[in-house]
Design an enzyme around this catalytic site. Structure first.
Site, mmCIF file in Angstrom:
data_model
loop_
_atom_site.group_PDB
_atom_site.id
_atom_site.type_symbol
_atom_site.label_atom_id
_atom_site.label_comp_id
_atom_site.label_asym_id
_atom_site.label_seq_id
_atom_site.Cartn_x
_atom_site.Cartn_y
_atom_site.Cartn_z
ATOM 1 N N ASN A 36 -6.403 0.350 -2.744
ATOM 2 C CA ASN A 36 -8.133 1.400 -1.375
ATOM 3 C C ASN A 36 -7.457 2.400 -1.223
ATOM 4 O O ASN A 36 -6.801 2.688 0.539
ATOM 5 C CB ASN A 36 -7.649 0.290 -0.461
ATOM 6 C CG ASN A 36 -5.834 -0.204 0.669
ATOM 7 O OD1 ASN A 36 -5.575 -0.182 -0.172
ATOM 8 N ND2 ASN A 36 -6.526 -0.230 1.974
ATOM 9 N N HIS B 4 1.171 -0.915 0.076
ATOM 10 C CA HIS B 4 -0.093 0.309 0.508
ATOM 11 C C HIS B 4 1.096 1.515 0.174
ATOM 12 O O HIS B 4 1.315 1.152 1.116
ATOM 13 C CB HIS B 4 -0.746 0.258 1.425
ATOM 14 C CG HIS B 4 -2.057 -1.064 1.206
ATOM 15 N ND1 HIS B 4 -3.285 -0.944 1.098
ATOM 16 C CD2 HIS B 4 -1.528 -2.525 1.727
ATOM 17 C CE1 HIS B 4 -2.963 -2.284 1.023
ATOM 18 N NE2 HIS B 4 -2.824 -3.191 1.790
ATOM 19 N N HIS C 164 0.656 4.087 8.745
ATOM 20 C CA HIS C 164 0.868 4.696 9.464
ATOM 21 C C HIS C 164 1.370 5.563 9.806
ATOM 22 O O HIS C 164 2.377 5.314 10.487
ATOM 23 C CB HIS C 164 -0.058 3.730 10.022
ATOM 24 C CG HIS C 164 -1.520 2.879 9.750
ATOM 25 N ND1 HIS C 164 -2.506 3.955 8.450
ATOM 26 C CD2 HIS C 164 -1.800 1.906 9.078
ATOM 27 C CE1 HIS C 164 -3.567 2.518 8.219
ATOM 28 N NE2 HIS C 164 -3.114 1.601 8.660
ATOM 29 N N ARG D 188 0.107 4.463 -0.759
ATOM 30 C CA ARG D 188 -1.951 5.502 -0.269
ATOM 31 C C ARG D 188 -1.312 6.269 -0.829
ATOM 32 O O ARG D 188 -1.940 7.172 -0.740
ATOM 33 C CB ARG D 188 -0.954 5.406 1.067
ATOM 34 C CG ARG D 188 -0.772 5.152 1.983
ATOM 35 C CD ARG D 188 -1.635 4.227 2.419
ATOM 36 N NE ARG D 188 -1.712 3.084 3.473
ATOM 37 C CZ ARG D 188 -2.071 2.247 3.829
ATOM 38 N NH1 ARG D 188 -3.280 1.947 3.282
ATOM 39 N NH2 ARG D 188 -2.058 1.746 5.443
ATOM 40 N N HIS E 199 -1.634 -12.382 2.258
ATOM 41 C CA HIS E 199 -1.899 -12.846 3.490
ATOM 42 C C HIS E 199 -2.452 -13.699 4.507
ATOM 43 O O HIS E 199 -2.856 -13.672 5.184
ATOM 44 C CB HIS E 199 -2.411 -11.343 4.785
ATOM 45 C CG HIS E 199 -3.193 -10.631 4.088
ATOM 46 N ND1 HIS E 199 -4.562 -11.266 3.835
ATOM 47 C CD2 HIS E 199 -3.508 -9.434 3.474
ATOM 48 C CE1 HIS E 199 -5.755 -10.144 3.944
ATOM 49 N NE2 HIS E 199 -4.632 -8.827 3.292
ATOM 50 N N PHE F 245 -5.115 -0.415 11.858
ATOM 51 C CA PHE F 245 -4.876 -1.679 11.879
ATOM 52 C C PHE F 245 -3.667 -2.011 10.392
ATOM 53 O O PHE F 245 -3.883 -1.478 9.333
ATOM 54 C CB PHE F 245 -5.543 -3.079 10.940
ATOM 55 C CG PHE F 245 -6.311 -3.686 12.187
ATOM 56 C CD1 PHE F 245 -5.494 -4.760 13.006
ATOM 57 C CD2 PHE F 245 -7.694 -2.673 12.061
ATOM 58 C CE1 PHE F 245 -7.378 -4.925 14.499
ATOM 59 C CE2 PHE F 245 -8.623 -3.648 12.400
ATOM 60 C CZ PHE F 245 -8.854 -4.315 14.362
ATOM 61 N N GLY F 246 -2.252 -2.467 10.741
ATOM 62 C CA GLY F 246 -1.448 -2.318 9.641
ATOM 63 C C GLY F 246 0.188 -2.152 10.360
ATOM 64 O O GLY F 246 -0.167 -1.471 11.070
ATOM 65 N N ASP G 251 2.255 -6.860 2.308
ATOM 66 C CA ASP G 251 1.377 -6.180 2.957
ATOM 67 C C ASP G 251 1.690 -4.566 3.656
ATOM 68 O O ASP G 251 1.158 -4.202 4.213
ATOM 69 C CB ASP G 251 0.178 -6.918 3.509
ATOM 70 C CG ASP G 251 -0.557 -6.109 3.921
ATOM 71 O OD1 ASP G 251 -1.543 -5.446 3.020
ATOM 72 O OD2 ASP G 251 -1.749 -7.008 5.407
#
Lengths: 308, 432
Positions: free
Chosen positions: B95, B63, B312, B65, B233, B326-327, B308
C-alpha cells in the site's frame, strides 16, 4: 478544602467533595446577580480566551459573562475567521493564544480528548466546554447546581436521562456527577442510542419511556438530532416522538414535583412538548442562569489552583 | 567470505527442536555446523554466553512506505529498524504510492532493497489494481518477479465475488492471500474498539463483528475455492473462534497477531489520555479479546507474530485523536515487549515466541529461512534476556516514532543481528 486541579477536563476525574466545593462556591457567585453591580474583582488582570471549534451560543456567552463578572479580560477566538482555516493545527493555535498571555483557554472541540491533549502541552488552565461526545463538565455542574437548589439532596434521587445518550457529552458528564453524588440514574432511549455498557457503571437502562420515568424526581431531556436518523439510528423523528417524546400526559407517572431539565437548544414538539417546556416543572431557564454562576466558580477555583 | 563461530550461546531453533547450549559455525554465509564445542578455526569468534541464539526473525507484515512516503520510512531506514529489532527478513506491504501491483513495482522494491536494504526484503503485491477491490492483478507475472504473497492490506476486498476469484486463481500457484478483514460499513467512522472504553470516552467504536464477519466470509471462500487465506492482525475473540473451527475442518487458513494486540487493550487509550499512538487498525481490543489471542497463540490457532510496523511522522500523529492516522511502529519493540509482558512472566514459552517469528512465517510464505539447519542461509539473531532498559524514541532507527511503548520499562533486548553470515547490528550500533 482546596481545589487541586489546574484544568477542568471532565467530571470523571473530580471527587464528590470537589464537585460539592464548586457547587458551594457557585451559591456565593449567584448571589452577586441580585446586586445592582454584578461584578467582582476576583480575576482582574487575567485573560480568558474562548476557543470554540463548534457552534455554540449559550455556552460561549455564559463563559464570557462569567469571566466578565469576575473582571477578567475575555477574547472570543472565532475559528471560522482564523488561521485554523489556513490549516493551522490545534496545538499551534493554542500555543499562539497562550503566547499572547492567556491564563485560561475555554475550548469546545468536536474531538473527544482534545482538551486533554492540549492540557499536556500548554501552561494555561484548560476548561473543557465540550469535547465531541465525551464530556461537558460545566453543563453537568450547572445541572447539579439546579437539582441541588430544588431538591436539596442527591442521595437516592431518581434521575432519568432521556434521548440520544450515545452522542451526548451532557449525558456522560451528568452520569459521572450523579453517580458520585449518590443519585439513581436511568438512561432512557432506543437501543441504538443508549449504549449497554453504561450498565457497567451501575446505571439502569430502559427502552420504554413510561417505565424509565416512573417515579422520577428529575427528568433530563436531550436534544435529538435529525442527522442520526440519516445514519439509521432511528427510523424517523415521527417515530422517536411517538416512543420518547415527553408530554404532559406521559409525565403523570413521574413524581408530582418532578423537575424537567434540558441542556438546550430544545426541539419543541419533538423530545419535549410545548406545554412541558414552558410548564410548571420546567427549570430550563434557571439552568441557564445557574450556568453563569457555576462557570464563575470554576474559573475562580482553577485560578486558585493554578497560582499555588 | 569470512567465517564466524558463535560460542556458548543458548540455541533455540524450533524447526529442529533445539533448545540447549551449542556453538554455531558459519562460513560463506551458510550455517556449516551446530553442536557442542565446535572445534573449527574461524576468522571471528563471538562469545554468546548468556545470550539466546535464534534463527533470524521474519516479520511477514511491515510497511516500509517506500515508494511515496519517504518522510515516514524508507527501505534504508526501515530495514535498519528491522535489524535493530532482530528481524533479518521483512515482508513489505504494497500500500505505497504508487501501489505495488505491477511487475515494475516489484522490480523497484527488489532493486531498492538490494541497493539500500540491510536485511532481506520480500515484496507482497496487491490483490487488486490500485487496491481498489475491483480488478485482480497479474498474479502469475508478479510471482515470477518476486511477489511472495498478495494483500490489499489497509483495506479489505469488500466485494465477495472479487475475493472468490482472487482465491480461486492464486490457488494454482499455492500462494497465500494476506487478508485484512474489516467490514467498512461496520467500521465507518470508528476510532477504537466498541465497548466500555469507547462508551466512556465518547469515541466512535468499531464492533468486533467488523473483523469477524469478513473472517467468516473468507473462511467460507477458502474452503469453497481451495485458496489459501492468511488472516492479518487478528484481534478479537469471535475471529479466533471462527479460525479455530476452520482449522479443525482442515480448511487452509493461517493467522497472525501483533505484539500490540497481545499486550495492550482499549483501556490503554484511556490510561494514556488519548495518546494517538494507540490509534491503530484493527483497534486495540478488550482484555477478554487479548486473553483469547494469547490462548490462540498457545493452542496453535494463531501461527505467526507479525509487527504490522506502520510508521507515521510526528506531524501526522501530533493531532487530536479523531484526526490522527491509524497505525503504529513495531519492528524495534516487538522482542523486548513480548519478552517483558509474555515470556518473562511465564505466559508463553520463549521457544514458542521464536517459532511464531521464524519457521512458522517461513512455512506459510515458503521462504528458505527461519531455521539454524546446517546448509541454511546464516540469518541469526542474538537476544539478551537480562538487559533492563526503557524504550525511547531517541534510540529508534525508524524514521518515525509512533510507538505506544515509548517510556515502557522492559527486560530483554536484541543483542546482535546476523544476515547472510554478516554481523550487521550489535548492541545498539548499526555496523553497515
Amino acid at each position: 478544602m482546596k481545589f487541586r486541579h489546574k484544568h477542568l477536563l471532565g467530571i470523571e476525574e473530580l471527587s464528590k467533595e470537589e464537585i460539592e466545593l464548586i457547587l458551594e462556591n457557585a451559591v456565593g457567585f449567584k448571589e452577586i446577580f441580585t446586586r445592582t453591580v454584578k461584578k467582582v474583582p476576583t480575576l482582574r488582570g487575567k485573560t480568558v480566551v474562548n476557543l470554540f471549534y463548534e457552534a455554540s451560543t449559550r455556552t460561549r456567552t455564559s463563559f464570557e459573562l462569567a469571566a466578565k463578572r469576575l473582571s477578567a479580560d475575555v477574547i472570543n477566538f472565532s475559528v471560522s475567521t482564523s488561521s485554523v482555516q489556513k490549516g493551522e493545527s490545534l496545538i499551534d493555535t493554542a500555543r499562539t493564544i497562550e503566547s499572547m498571555g492567556a491564563d485560561f483557554i475555554v475550548m469546545r472541540h468536536p474531538c473527544p480528548g482534545a482538551p486533554h491533549v492540549l492540557s499536556q502541552r500548554i501552561h494555561a488552565s484548560m476548561v473543557n466546554a465540550g469535547d465531541g461526545t465525551h464530556e461537558h463538565p460545566t453543563q453537568a455542574l450547572l445541572d447539579m447546581f439546579t437539582i441541588k437548589d430544588k431538591k436539596r439532596r442527591f442521595k437516592d434521587l431518581k434521575v432519568a436521562i432521556v434521548g440520544d445518550i450515545l452522542h451526548s457529552r451532557v449525558a456522560r458528564s451528568n452520569i459521572w456527577a450523579l453517580l458520585k453524588l449518590g443519585a439513581k440514574i436511568t438512561l432512557v432511549g432506543p437501543r441504538t442510542l443508549v449504549p449497554e455498557r453504561f450498565g457497567d457503571l451501575g446505571v439502569r437502562i430502559c427502552h420504554n419511556l413510561n417505565e424509565g420515568i416512573k417515579d422520577a424526581d428529575v427528568i433530563n431531556l436531550l436534544r435529538i438530532q435529525l442527522e442520526r436518523q440519516h445514519k439509521n439510528l432511528f427510523p424517523s423523528i415521527r417515530e422517536y416522538k411517538l416512543l420518547y417524546g415527553v408530554t404532559e400526559e406521559r409525565l403523570q407517572v413521574a413524581k408530582r414535583d418532578v423537575l424537567i431539565m434540558h441542556p438546550g437548544p430544545i426541539n419543541r414538539g419533538v423530545e419535549i412538548s410545548q406545554e412541558v417546556a414552558d410548564g410548571k416543572h420546567s427549570v430550563i431557564n434557571e439552568q441557564v442562569t445557574n450556568g453563569v454562576a457555576v462557570r464563575m466558580a470554576v474559573l475562580y477555583l482553577l485560578s486558585g489552583a493554578a497560582s499555588s | 567470505m569470512k567465517s564466524l563461530l558463535i560460542k556458548n550461546g543458548h540455541v533455540v531453533d524450533p524447526a529442529n527442536g533445539r533448545d540447549e547450549l551449542l556453538d554455531v559455525y558459519i562460513r560463506n554465509g551458510i550455517i556449516k555446523e551446530v553442536g557442542k564445542r565446535v572445534r573449527r578455526k574461524a576468522d571471528e569468534t563471538l562469545d554468546a554466553r548468556g545470550l539466546y541464539v535464534v534463527p533470524g526473525l521474519i516479520d511477514m507484515h511491515a510497511h516500509l512506505r517506500e515508494p511515496g512516503r519517504e518522510d515516514e520510512e524508507t527501505i534504508t531506514s526501515g530495514t535498519r529498524a528491522a535489524a535493530a529489532g532482530g528481524f533479518t527478513s521483512v515482508c513489505v506491504m504494497p500500500n505505497t504510492t504508487p501501489v505495488i501491483d505491477s511487475q515494475t513495482g516489484i522490480k523497484y522494491i527488489v532493486t531498492c532493497a538490494q541497493t539500500n536494504g540491510v536485511v532481506n526484503v520480500y515484496p507482497i503485491a496487491a490483490i487488486t489494481k490500485n487496491r481498489q477491490g475491483e480488478e485482480i492483478n497479474e498474479f502469475g507475472d508478479l510471482i515470477t518477479h518476486g511477489a511472495i504473497a498478495f494483500s490489499d492490506d489497509g483495506r479489505p476486498v469488500m466485494n465477495s465475488e472479487i475475493m472468490r476469484r482472487a482465491l480461486e486463481y492464486t490457488a494454482m500457484f499455492d500462494v497465500p492471500i494476506l487478508d485484512h478483514c474489516e467490514d467498512l460499513n461496520l467500521s465507518e467512522g470508528g476510532m477504537i474498539n466498541e465497548g466500555y472504553t469507547s462508551t466512556i470516552l465518547g469515541l466512535k467504536g468499531i464492533p468486533s463483528s467488523a473483523e469477524s464477519t469478513l473472517v467468516g466470509r473468507d473462511i467460507e471462500l477458502a474452503e469453497f475455492t481451495g485458496g489459501r487465506v492468511h488472516i492479518c492482525h487478528v484481534s478479537t475473540r469471535p475471529s479466533i473462534e471462527l479460525i479455530q473451527l476452520a482449522k479443525h475442518q482442515d480448511i487452509r487458513i493461517t493467522a497472525e497477531v501483533t505484539p500490540h494486540h497481545l499486550t495492550l487493550t482499549d483501556e490503554t487509550v484511556r490510561l494514556s489520555s488519548f495518546n494517538t499512538n494507540t490509534k491503530v487498525k484493527p483497534p486495540l481490543c478488550s482484555e477478554m479479546d487479548r486473553q483469547s489471542l494469547i490462548n490462540a497463540l498457545l493452542s496453535g490457532t494463531i501461527d505467526v507474530i507479525a509487527t504490522d510496523h506502520a510508521p507515521h511522522t510526528n506531524i501526522e500523529k501530533d493531532k487530536v485523536y479523531t484526526e490522527a492516522p491509524f497505525g503504529l511502529i513495531g519492528l524495534e519493540t516487538a522482542v523486548p515487549v513480548l519478552l517483558t509482558d509474555l515470556v518473562n512472566p511465564g505466559i508463553i514459552p520463549f521457544s514458542l515466541m521464536i517459532e511464531k517469528m521464524t519457521i512458522s512465517p517461513a512455512r506459510i510464505l515458503k521462504l528458505d529461512r527461519g531455521t539454524l539447519s546446517v546448509g541454511a542461509v546464516a540469518d541469526v539473531t542474538l537476544i539478551t534476556p537480562k538487559k533492563r532498559w526503557v524504550i525511547s524514541a531517541k534510540r529508534f532507527f525508524s524514521k518515525s516514532a509512533n510507538s505506544p511503548f515509548i517510556g515502557k520499562r522492559v527486560k530483554g533486548a536484541v543483542h546482535g543481528t546476523i544476515v547472510g553470515g554478516r554481523l550487521i547490528y550489535l548492541q545498539g550500533k548499526m555496523l553497515v
